[in-house]
Motif scaffolding. Sequence first.
Motif, mmCIF file in Angstrom:
data_model
loop_
_atom_site.group_PDB
_atom_site.id
_atom_site.type_symbol
_atom_site.label_atom_id
_atom_site.label_comp_id
_atom_site.label_asym_id
_atom_site.label_seq_id
_atom_site.Cartn_x
_atom_site.Cartn_y
_atom_site.Cartn_z
ATOM 1 N N THR A 125 2.465 6.576 9.198
ATOM 2 C CA THR A 125 1.886 5.175 8.990
ATOM 3 C C THR A 125 1.181 5.042 10.109
ATOM 4 O OG1 THR A 125 3.977 4.225 9.225
ATOM 5 C CG2 THR A 125 3.315 4.573 6.887
ATOM 6 N N TYR A 126 -0.034 4.332 10.143
ATOM 7 C CA TYR A 126 -0.897 4.089 11.243
ATOM 8 C C TYR A 126 -1.279 2.392 11.099
ATOM 9 C CZ TYR A 126 -1.280 8.967 11.304
ATOM 10 O OH TYR A 126 -0.932 10.524 11.009
ATOM 11 N N PRO A 127 -1.579 2.109 12.489
ATOM 12 C CA PRO A 127 -1.615 0.735 12.659
ATOM 13 C C PRO A 127 -2.861 -0.082 11.867
ATOM 14 C CG PRO A 127 -1.485 1.741 14.877
ATOM 15 C CD PRO A 127 -1.561 2.673 13.796
ATOM 16 N N ASP A 128 -3.818 0.776 11.628
ATOM 17 C CA ASP A 128 -4.877 0.422 10.739
ATOM 18 C C ASP A 128 -4.528 -0.151 9.336
ATOM 19 O OD1 ASP A 128 -4.654 2.896 9.880
ATOM 20 O OD2 ASP A 128 -6.776 3.336 10.133
ATOM 21 N N TRP A 169 11.220 8.586 2.183
ATOM 22 C CA TRP A 169 10.399 7.455 1.910
ATOM 23 C C TRP A 169 10.974 6.472 2.923
ATOM 24 C CZ3 TRP A 169 12.418 2.949 0.221
ATOM 25 C CH2 TRP A 169 13.660 3.047 -0.508
ATOM 26 N N ALA A 170 10.032 5.322 3.044
ATOM 27 C CA ALA A 170 10.444 4.229 4.017
ATOM 28 C C ALA A 170 9.572 3.019 3.443
ATOM 29 C CB ALA A 170 10.237 4.608 5.401
ATOM 30 N N PHE A 171 10.101 2.023 3.210
ATOM 31 C CA PHE A 171 9.467 0.712 3.061
ATOM 32 C C PHE A 171 9.458 -0.002 4.247
ATOM 33 C CE2 PHE A 171 9.180 -3.552 0.810
ATOM 34 C CZ PHE A 171 7.903 -2.961 0.178
ATOM 35 N N LYS A 172 8.150 -0.456 4.733
ATOM 36 C CA LYS A 172 8.160 -1.270 6.066
ATOM 37 C C LYS A 172 7.261 -2.333 5.976
ATOM 38 C CE LYS A 172 7.741 3.356 8.212
ATOM 39 N NZ LYS A 172 6.723 4.635 8.936
ATOM 40 N N PRO A 173 7.789 -3.517 6.592
ATOM 41 C CA PRO A 173 6.955 -4.785 6.605
ATOM 42 C C PRO A 173 5.534 -4.483 7.463
ATOM 43 C CG PRO A 173 8.947 -4.978 7.932
ATOM 44 C CD PRO A 173 9.065 -3.823 7.147
ATOM 45 N N VAL A 174 4.647 -5.275 6.996
ATOM 46 C CA VAL A 174 3.296 -5.123 7.965
ATOM 47 C C VAL A 174 2.754 -6.264 8.046
ATOM 48 C CG1 VAL A 174 1.136 -4.200 7.994
ATOM 49 C CG2 VAL A 174 2.919 -2.901 6.957
ATOM 50 N N HIS A 200 5.767 4.080 2.647
ATOM 51 C CA HIS A 200 5.302 5.468 3.108
ATOM 52 C C HIS A 200 6.201 6.740 2.368
ATOM 53 C CE1 HIS A 200 5.082 8.547 6.526
ATOM 54 N NE2 HIS A 200 4.065 8.787 5.951
ATOM 55 N N VAL A 201 5.419 7.624 1.623
ATOM 56 C CA VAL A 201 6.248 8.819 0.943
ATOM 57 C C VAL A 201 5.643 10.019 1.476
ATOM 58 C CG1 VAL A 201 6.695 9.338 -1.335
ATOM 59 C CG2 VAL A 201 6.314 6.997 -1.140
ATOM 60 N N THR A 202 6.745 10.695 1.711
ATOM 61 C CA THR A 202 6.283 12.463 1.979
ATOM 62 C C THR A 202 7.219 13.296 1.165
ATOM 63 O OG1 THR A 202 7.916 12.330 3.806
ATOM 64 C CG2 THR A 202 5.654 11.363 4.258
ATOM 65 N N ALA A 203 7.089 14.393 1.330
ATOM 66 C CA ALA A 203 8.176 15.214 0.752
ATOM 67 C C ALA A 203 9.209 15.170 1.330
ATOM 68 C CB ALA A 203 7.339 16.742 0.893
ATOM 69 N N ASP A 204 9.670 14.625 2.391
ATOM 70 C CA ASP A 204 10.959 14.635 2.980
ATOM 71 C C ASP A 204 11.581 13.457 2.666
ATOM 72 O OD1 ASP A 204 10.480 17.466 4.189
ATOM 73 O OD2 ASP A 204 9.153 16.265 5.554
ATOM 74 N N ASP A 257 0.844 -1.274 0.029
ATOM 75 C CA ASP A 257 -0.014 -0.009 0.053
ATOM 76 C C ASP A 257 0.910 1.182 0.140
ATOM 77 O OD1 ASP A 257 -3.052 0.674 0.160
ATOM 78 O OD2 ASP A 257 -2.133 1.939 1.822
ATOM 79 N N TRP A 258 0.533 2.225 -0.909
ATOM 80 C CA TRP A 258 1.285 3.454 -0.788
ATOM 81 C C TRP A 258 0.557 4.545 -0.072
ATOM 82 C CZ3 TRP A 258 4.401 0.728 -3.573
ATOM 83 C CH2 TRP A 258 4.172 0.292 -4.773
ATOM 84 N N LYS A 259 1.296 5.106 0.873
ATOM 85 C CA LYS A 259 0.659 5.912 1.903
ATOM 86 C C LYS A 259 1.629 7.305 1.738
ATOM 87 C CE LYS A 259 -2.179 3.298 4.249
ATOM 88 N NZ LYS A 259 -3.623 3.552 3.818
#
Length: 275
Positions: free
Chosen positions: A179-182, A222-227, A216-220, A172-174
């Motif tokens: 990034t939130y637990p849901d 990115w981070a790729f996180k396992p969920v 998780h991509v922001t203007a500052d 999922d791209w956020k």
Amino acid sequence: MSVRTIQRGGARWYVHPELDVKLPSVTSILNMIPKPFLAYWQAKMVAELAVDSLNIVAQMAARDRAGAVDYLKGAATRYTRVRARLGSDAHDLFERLLRGEHVARVHPDLEPYKAAFLEFLALFQPELVHAEDVCWSDTHGYAGSFDAIIRVRLAEDGTPDPDGEPHLLIVDWKTSKDTYPDVSLQLAAYRHADRIIKADGTELPMPELDGAAVLHVTADGWAFKPVASGKAVFAVFRTLQDVFRWDRETSKTVIGRPVATGSQTLITGTQRRAR
């Protein structure tokens, strides 16, 4: 024919292109999660707008009090609308880049998102399997649109490795602030669906996935996180489905018709003496 969506009673529903079946969306089910912090956030948005625009608000109120009230109470909605538009544009950009399309120019607001996503592509070199398709669960009765299913090669520690083992992930791209637990519940629902319905109506079984992740991509940056998206998380999502059904259906049936009524109104001694 493709799956279409409709809005009913504040919830989003997916309508099957051939069967006479509609299912609630994953996001509508997730809306059953209490969010008490939203009331504070909305009040803060209104307060900040009022303090930062005292003179403007005073001038508006002098001409049109109701209009000034509407302007202030709409602060959170306007902010959310702008963020949603940016997120939608970013998702469109990510899909194009993931499909290998050359995107030469984007709006300046999207430039940092484009640069971040290109970095992700260069580092992980994902193989696209599915993008922006609908997952459908006949077994459990829900549907949703997922961002992508990709295959990446990872080392044992989960870092990208071109010689590592291939992993099939639903992602999922956020573009939100955090990034939130849901997102775990969201991806677990997608992962445990029965099938995928593509834009042209083609249906395929949901593949056996190795896991889930969020980019998780922001203007500052990115981070790729396992969920986590296994059975334990999916069980929580199924509980939310029960709450959704309670809210939409069961709650409307639990109170019966009156078996007796009365029309007399009691007048207390205090009320009589006050006359």
